[in-house]
Design a protein around this motif. Sequence first.
Motif, mmCIF file in Angstrom:
data_model
loop_
_atom_site.group_PDB
_atom_site.id
_atom_site.type_symbol
_atom_site.label_atom_id
_atom_site.label_comp_id
_atom_site.label_asym_id
_atom_site.label_seq_id
_atom_site.Cartn_x
_atom_site.Cartn_y
_atom_site.Cartn_z
ATOM 1 N N THR A 154 0.366 7.666 1.520
ATOM 2 C CA THR A 154 -0.285 8.576 0.568
ATOM 3 C C THR A 154 -0.425 7.914 -0.798
ATOM 4 N N ALA A 155 0.633 7.170 -1.219
ATOM 5 C CA ALA A 155 0.553 6.475 -2.505
ATOM 6 C C ALA A 155 -0.524 5.400 -2.474
ATOM 7 N N GLN A 156 -0.595 4.662 -1.358
ATOM 8 C CA GLN A 156 -1.646 3.661 -1.247
ATOM 9 C C GLN A 156 -3.042 4.304 -1.258
ATOM 10 N N LYS A 157 -3.157 5.403 -0.564
ATOM 11 C CA LYS A 157 -4.443 6.091 -0.527
ATOM 12 C C LYS A 157 -4.809 6.623 -1.905
ATOM 13 N N GLU A 158 -3.809 7.068 -2.650
ATOM 14 C CA GLU A 158 -4.077 7.566 -3.998
ATOM 15 C C GLU A 158 -4.612 6.454 -4.888
ATOM 16 N N GLN A 159 -4.026 5.246 -4.757
ATOM 17 C CA GLN A 159 -4.512 4.114 -5.541
ATOM 18 C C GLN A 159 -5.963 3.773 -5.157
ATOM 19 N N GLN A 160 -6.232 3.774 -3.880
ATOM 20 C CA GLN A 160 -7.597 3.477 -3.435
ATOM 21 C C GLN A 160 -8.586 4.523 -3.940
ATOM 22 N N LEU A 161 -8.221 5.777 -3.815
ATOM 23 C CA LEU A 161 -9.122 6.834 -4.285
ATOM 24 C C LEU A 161 -9.270 6.802 -5.802
ATOM 25 N N GLY A 162 -8.198 6.401 -6.506
ATOM 26 C CA GLY A 162 -8.295 6.281 -7.960
ATOM 27 C C GLY A 162 -9.282 5.207 -8.374
ATOM 28 N N VAL A 163 -9.292 4.088 -7.619
ATOM 29 C CA VAL A 163 -10.264 3.032 -7.906
ATOM 30 C C VAL A 163 -11.676 3.529 -7.663
ATOM 31 N N LEU A 164 -11.856 4.236 -6.542
ATOM 32 C CA LEU A 164 -13.196 4.743 -6.230
ATOM 33 C C LEU A 164 -13.630 5.827 -7.223
ATOM 34 N N ALA A 165 -12.692 6.661 -7.656
ATOM 35 C CA ALA A 165 -13.021 7.734 -8.594
ATOM 36 C C ALA A 165 -13.091 7.255 -10.033
ATOM 37 N N GLY A 166 -12.640 6.034 -10.293
ATOM 38 C CA GLY A 166 -12.708 5.489 -11.641
ATOM 39 C C GLY A 166 -11.607 5.966 -12.558
ATOM 40 N N THR A 167 -10.520 6.516 -12.010
ATOM 41 C CA THR A 167 -9.433 7.016 -12.858
ATOM 42 C C THR A 167 -8.371 5.957 -13.123
ATOM 43 N N VAL A 168 -8.415 4.842 -12.390
ATOM 44 C CA VAL A 168 -7.458 3.755 -12.623
ATOM 45 C C VAL A 168 -8.248 2.453 -12.745
ATOM 46 N N ALA A 169 -7.663 1.493 -13.458
ATOM 47 C CA ALA A 169 -8.299 0.187 -13.598
ATOM 48 C C ALA A 169 -8.149 -0.601 -12.311
ATOM 49 N N ALA A 170 -9.009 -1.617 -12.180
ATOM 50 C CA ALA A 170 -8.991 -2.435 -10.969
ATOM 51 C C ALA A 170 -9.315 -3.869 -11.331
#
Length: 296
Positions: A154-170
Amino acid sequence: MSKDDTPEEPKGSGGPEKPEGREKPEGPKGPREEPERPEVPEGPVEAAREPAPPPPPLTGRQRLLHALWPPRFTRAQLTMAVLLCVLGLALAIQVRSHSESSVLRGARQEDLVRILDELDNRTKRLEDEKRRLENQRTELESSSNQAAEARKQTAQKEQQLGVLAGTVAAQGPGIVLTVSDSKGTVEPDSLLDAIQELRAAGAEAIQINDVRVVAGTYFSGGAGKVEIDGRKISQLYKFKVIGKPDDLRPALNIPGGVVQTLQKEQAGVDISRSEKIIVDALRPAKRPDYARSSSQ
């Protein structure tokens, strides 16, 4: 025969009978002939008219109009006109279909090979994603501590979705696409086409100048005045794209693709690859108003 049986002569003047009718008066030297009367035509007598003056000569335009209007068509001419219309429609459809496929028909063998390689790479990425999801399902089913494994995924999926949603840097490998529009001729549609090609080639994070591109990003404005999500961006247009460079760069250079379209609009295009692209423009995380997780 007795005298009494003698037939009686008709009474009269004793001479031959004259035909009935008008008797011609006799003159001193014999019968007088009547003068012949001129024949009078039947119907009303019309007064003599003077001949009308000749009409003025027609000009060239009047003669042409008189020859063309009203139109005089025969059945053969109408049939020929219908056949010509059908032939013209067929030629127009053929030319249009030929122009749509002429980009690939006129491409070089190297370009066609690159396009096929890109399609193969897309298929491979989809198969890898399918395998990864199947492995995650297997790990969840076989793990002794399924709750911990579920939290990890779930944590990994959250990071992936954050990248796609633009809420976290990448950060990661990718390319930098720079579009210079000194003449102000680049349309928003051309930039949108570039985004779509990059996404189809496997781009995972995209940033244009200081605007993060996400699923709901839209382009507006006009040539030289492009707006992204209602924000006007200045030139140059600098795309930071994270993904596999060997897939991203050929996707932009295909015949009739993004690069050729931008060059037709008199824009300068430069593509450089890098092993470390940083996408740090963020989007605020918005809580949906109506949508809720189905697991709650």
